[in-house]
Design a protein around this motif. Structure first.
Motif, mmCIF file in Angstrom:
data_model
loop_
_atom_site.group_PDB
_atom_site.id
_atom_site.type_symbol
_atom_site.label_atom_id
_atom_site.label_comp_id
_atom_site.label_asym_id
_atom_site.label_seq_id
_atom_site.Cartn_x
_atom_site.Cartn_y
_atom_site.Cartn_z
ATOM 1 N N MET A 194 16.683 63.041 51.386
ATOM 2 C CA MET A 194 16.565 63.549 49.900
ATOM 3 C C MET A 194 17.563 64.106 49.558
ATOM 4 S SD MET A 194 13.818 62.970 47.910
ATOM 5 C CE MET A 194 12.258 62.723 48.882
ATOM 6 N N GLY A 195 17.976 63.972 48.126
ATOM 7 C CA GLY A 195 18.721 64.791 47.486
ATOM 8 C C GLY A 195 20.281 64.429 47.867
ATOM 9 N N ALA A 196 20.638 63.454 48.596
ATOM 10 C CA ALA A 196 21.991 63.085 49.049
ATOM 11 C C ALA A 196 22.830 62.765 48.012
ATOM 12 C CB ALA A 196 21.887 62.378 50.388
ATOM 13 N N GLY A 197 22.263 61.872 47.036
ATOM 14 C CA GLY A 197 22.620 61.529 46.172
ATOM 15 C C GLY A 197 22.744 59.890 46.067
ATOM 16 N N LYS A 198 22.063 59.357 46.663
ATOM 17 C CA LYS A 198 21.441 57.585 46.563
ATOM 18 C C LYS A 198 21.687 57.128 45.514
ATOM 19 C CE LYS A 198 18.322 57.900 49.757
ATOM 20 N NZ LYS A 198 18.135 59.485 50.026
ATOM 21 N N ILE A 245 25.513 51.816 53.610
ATOM 22 C CA ILE A 245 26.240 52.969 52.889
ATOM 23 C C ILE A 245 25.475 54.159 53.758
ATOM 24 C CG2 ILE A 245 26.717 54.213 51.011
ATOM 25 C CD1 ILE A 245 27.320 51.313 49.850
ATOM 26 N N THR A 246 26.031 55.111 54.091
ATOM 27 C CA THR A 246 25.517 56.415 54.763
ATOM 28 C C THR A 246 26.285 57.669 53.934
ATOM 29 O OG1 THR A 246 24.937 55.457 56.753
ATOM 30 C CG2 THR A 246 24.714 57.789 56.548
ATOM 31 N N ILE A 247 25.237 58.543 53.404
ATOM 32 C CA ILE A 247 25.768 59.691 52.755
ATOM 33 C C ILE A 247 25.491 60.735 53.456
ATOM 34 C CG2 ILE A 247 25.604 60.820 50.337
ATOM 35 C CD1 ILE A 247 24.527 58.471 49.178
ATOM 36 N N ASP A 248 26.676 61.573 53.819
ATOM 37 C CA ASP A 248 26.406 62.755 54.422
ATOM 38 C C ASP A 248 26.744 63.878 53.560
ATOM 39 O OD1 ASP A 248 26.475 65.265 56.006
ATOM 40 O OD2 ASP A 248 28.489 64.435 57.027
ATOM 41 N N SER A 249 25.769 64.763 53.304
ATOM 42 C CA SER A 249 25.640 65.674 52.327
ATOM 43 C C SER A 249 25.404 67.070 52.647
ATOM 44 C CB SER A 249 24.165 65.269 51.328
ATOM 45 O OG SER A 249 23.233 65.426 51.889
ATOM 46 N N LYS A 250 25.949 67.403 53.792
ATOM 47 C CA LYS A 250 25.658 68.742 54.257
ATOM 48 C C LYS A 250 26.466 69.786 53.526
ATOM 49 C CE LYS A 250 24.957 66.931 58.939
ATOM 50 N NZ LYS A 250 25.616 66.343 60.003
ATOM 51 N N SER A 251 27.226 69.397 52.660
ATOM 52 C CA SER A 251 27.802 70.404 51.529
ATOM 53 C C SER A 251 27.993 69.784 50.399
ATOM 54 C CB SER A 251 29.198 70.752 52.412
ATOM 55 O OG SER A 251 30.133 69.562 52.211
ATOM 56 N N GLU A 252 28.703 70.428 49.398
ATOM 57 C CA GLU A 252 28.732 69.868 48.089
ATOM 58 C C GLU A 252 29.888 68.638 48.179
ATOM 59 O OE1 GLU A 252 27.473 70.609 45.113
ATOM 60 O OE2 GLU A 252 26.087 72.050 46.407
#
Length: 174
Positions: free
Chosen positions: A71-75, A159-166
């Motif tokens: 949630m919130g990763a930017g999909k 498509i996988t979004i890794d959002s551990k930082s900005e």
């Protein structure tokens, strides 16, 4: 008959190879060997249009694209950028409550955008007639595909979004 361990290819199964099944196994192995994986880095929202263009080039032969990320990763933001690059003139928004949105590009291409976050079972996706969309030949962008793992074909792009930082690391598997 002989055993073929295809676990090393990431499938994790053993198969009995006979005269009749060896073609199928060889086809699966060939398919897996031709899969492409690439990771793109998006350092800011300013770079998103360029990243969207690169993604379009990578997924050009795939109509069903599954977007993974917390949630919130930017999909949804990424899907908006991809739709903009594809010429969508409609407002692109998350179909969290409607489950599906339909967009039309300037070239009259139809794009379906799914958000399965609120469904509780694959049967709910079946009830909305997912197969009419997934097998329509039109692009389908799917958020929360984890909710429908058995309904995705082998030929979808991931498509996988890794959002551990900005900074977003976006991995594309086709």
């Amino acid at each position: 008959m002989k055993w073929l361990d295809i676990g090393t290819l990431g499938i994790g199964y053993q198969a009995i190879v006979t005269r009749h099944s060896s073609f199928v196994i060889n086809s699966i192995i060939l398919f897996l060997q031709t899969m492409l994986q690439e990771t793109l880095t998006c350092k800011s929202i300013v770079e998103l249009d360029d990243v969207a263009g690169q993604i379009i080039d990578l997924i050009k032969n795939h109509k069903v694209i599954a977007f993974y990320g917390p949630m919130g990763a930017g999909k949804t933001t990424l899907i908006k950028a991809i739709c903009k690059k594809l010429g969508v003139t409609d407002t692109v928004s998350s179909p969290t409550f409607s489950i599906i949105n339909e967009y039309i590009t300037s070239g009259n291409e139809v794009i379906y955008h799914f958000d399965f976050y609120r469904i509780n079972s694959e049967e709910e996706a079946m009830d909305i007639g997912y197969e009419n969309y997934f097998f329509s030949g039109n692009r389908c962008f799917i958020e929360w595909p984890e909710k429908i793992p058995n309904l995705l074909s082998l030929q979808h792009a991931k498509i996988t979004i890794d959002s551990k930082s900005e900074i977003r690391h976006i991995t594309i598997e086709v």
